[in-house]
Design an enzyme around this catalytic site. Sequence first.
Site, PDB file in Angstrom:
ATOM      1  N   PRO A   2      42.508  81.878  25.993  1.00 25.90           N
ATOM      2  CA  PRO A   2      41.807  80.726  26.546  1.00 25.90           C
ATOM      3  C   PRO A   2      40.369  80.674  26.050  1.00 25.90           C
ATOM      4  O   PRO A   2      39.734  81.711  25.847  1.00 25.90           O
ATOM      5  CB  PRO A   2      41.869  80.960  28.051  1.00 25.90           C
ATOM      6  CG  PRO A   2      42.135  82.413  28.211  1.00 25.90           C
ATOM      7  CD  PRO A   2      42.950  82.810  27.034  1.00 25.90           C
ATOM      8  N   GLU A   3      39.874  79.476  25.847  1.00 22.58           N
ATOM      9  CA  GLU A   3      38.520  79.285  25.373  1.00 22.58           C
ATOM     10  C   GLU A   3      37.639  78.808  26.519  1.00 22.58           C
ATOM     11  O   GLU A   3      38.096  78.678  27.659  1.00 22.58           O
ATOM     12  CB  GLU A   3      38.511  78.313  24.196  1.00 22.58           C
ATOM     13  CG  GLU A   3      39.336  78.824  23.019  1.00 22.58           C
ATOM     14  CD  GLU A   3      39.193  77.973  21.773  1.00 22.58           C
ATOM     15  OE1 GLU A   3      38.224  77.200  21.674  1.00 22.58           O
ATOM     16  OE2 GLU A   3      40.059  78.070  20.895  1.00 22.58           O
ATOM     17  N   HIS A 104      55.065  89.880  38.014  1.00 25.38           N
ATOM     18  CA  HIS A 104      53.801  89.906  37.285  1.00 25.38           C
ATOM     19  C   HIS A 104      52.611  89.547  38.171  1.00 25.38           C
ATOM     20  O   HIS A 104      51.533  89.266  37.665  1.00 25.38           O
ATOM     21  CB  HIS A 104      53.867  88.958  36.088  1.00 25.38           C
ATOM     22  CG  HIS A 104      55.013  89.239  35.167  1.00 25.38           C
ATOM     23  ND1 HIS A 104      55.275  90.505  34.680  1.00 25.38           N
ATOM     24  CD2 HIS A 104      55.977  88.428  34.646  1.00 25.38           C
ATOM     25  CE1 HIS A 104      56.342  90.454  33.891  1.00 25.38           C
ATOM     26  NE2 HIS A 104      56.786  89.218  33.865  1.00 25.38           N
ATOM     27  N   ARG A 123      51.709  89.699  30.253  1.00 25.58           N
ATOM     28  CA  ARG A 123      51.473  90.623  29.138  1.00 25.58           C
ATOM     29  C   ARG A 123      50.360  91.623  29.411  1.00 25.58           C
ATOM     30  O   ARG A 123      50.103  92.513  28.603  1.00 25.58           O
ATOM     31  CB  ARG A 123      51.158  89.810  27.869  1.00 25.58           C
ATOM     32  CG  ARG A 123      52.320  88.899  27.471  1.00 25.58           C
ATOM     33  CD  ARG A 123      52.004  88.116  26.209  1.00 25.58           C
ATOM     34  NE  ARG A 123      51.942  88.985  25.039  1.00 25.58           N
ATOM     35  CZ  ARG A 123      51.639  88.549  23.816  1.00 25.58           C
ATOM     36  NH1 ARG A 123      51.359  87.270  23.613  1.00 25.58           N
ATOM     37  NH2 ARG A 123      51.597  89.384  22.795  1.00 25.58           N
ATOM     38  N   ARG A 166      22.532  83.418   6.095  1.00 23.55           N
ATOM     39  CA  ARG A 166      23.914  83.876   6.232  1.00 23.55           C
ATOM     40  C   ARG A 166      24.800  83.297   5.138  1.00 23.55           C
ATOM     41  O   ARG A 166      24.867  82.083   4.957  1.00 23.55           O
ATOM     42  CB  ARG A 166      24.480  83.479   7.599  1.00 23.55           C
ATOM     43  CG  ARG A 166      23.981  84.323   8.756  1.00 23.55           C
ATOM     44  CD  ARG A 166      24.700  83.916  10.027  1.00 23.55           C
ATOM     45  NE  ARG A 166      24.272  84.685  11.173  1.00 23.55           N
ATOM     46  CZ  ARG A 166      24.992  85.644  11.758  1.00 23.55           C
ATOM     47  NH1 ARG A 166      26.183  85.949  11.274  1.00 23.55           N
ATOM     48  NH2 ARG A 166      24.536  86.286  12.804  1.00 23.55           N
TER      49      ARG A 166
END
Length: 287
Positions: A2-3, A104, A123, A166
């Site tokens: 997830p972001e 879970h 997981r 950079r």
Amino acid sequence: MPELPEVETVRRGLAPVLERARLARVEARRPDLRFPLPDGFVQRLTGATIERLDRRAKYLLAPLDRGDTLVMHLGMTGRFEIAGGASRVRPGDFARAQPPDPRHAHIVFETEAGVTVTFFDPRRFGYMDLIATADLDQHPWFKGLGPEPLDCAFDAGYLARAFAGRRQSVKATLLDQRVVAGLGNIYVCEALFRAAIDPERAAGAIGRRKLTLLVKVIKTVLEEAIEAGGSTLRDYASADGALGYFQHRFSVYGREGEPCLKPGCGGQIKRIVQGGRSTFFCPRCQR
């Protein structure tokens, strides 16, 4: 993984039931998630009051009245279910996954108000810890993180300094959490498309005008995704259980081989791999 918008969706879903709530009962049904739970995890949480619910990068932070902060990371498949009376909602739940499997359900929080919040993680890539609030900024997970992309500190001047010299690609640089905290693959692809920047271009070669535009579109794409409830690429729903639909507005992500949506472009979306992650972009209008 997830972001930022997905984690913010979860935070907003949990906040009404956890902020200023006293934890009447806490149950850890296993001693570990991705990492072992801290010593005394249940005892240190039971009876504590959560002062507020914050987010830093992709972490959820729950400062307690006892001087610790409960730190939570969703990992790949972590999600919460809120149950109170006959109602059940899953803020940040998977959009197309099966209902949570009781096998879970690893951590259970019960508040004095009678609300139960259960953390499911098939997981076990998610994790939780209790860290002294006063030491949080110096903890290895947080020390060195860049500014939040929605904060005022994240502006063109900051990005110019961070990008200076950079040679690394702009895509990889934006994914570096030391440069900006919380940005992930999906939204970086979308922002670079909106700014018409080639994801392989060296970060240090991008001029100030483009950097100003890039900051603006990063903020916009994140705000739009939060408003929609996250990307729901596979997984996320808003606090009331309604699916977020930002994925239907993706301009490039997941659209390999499809026509560019920019009017008059005529290009075709291409996929390349950078740092082991798929990058989607239009070679014609991103330069």
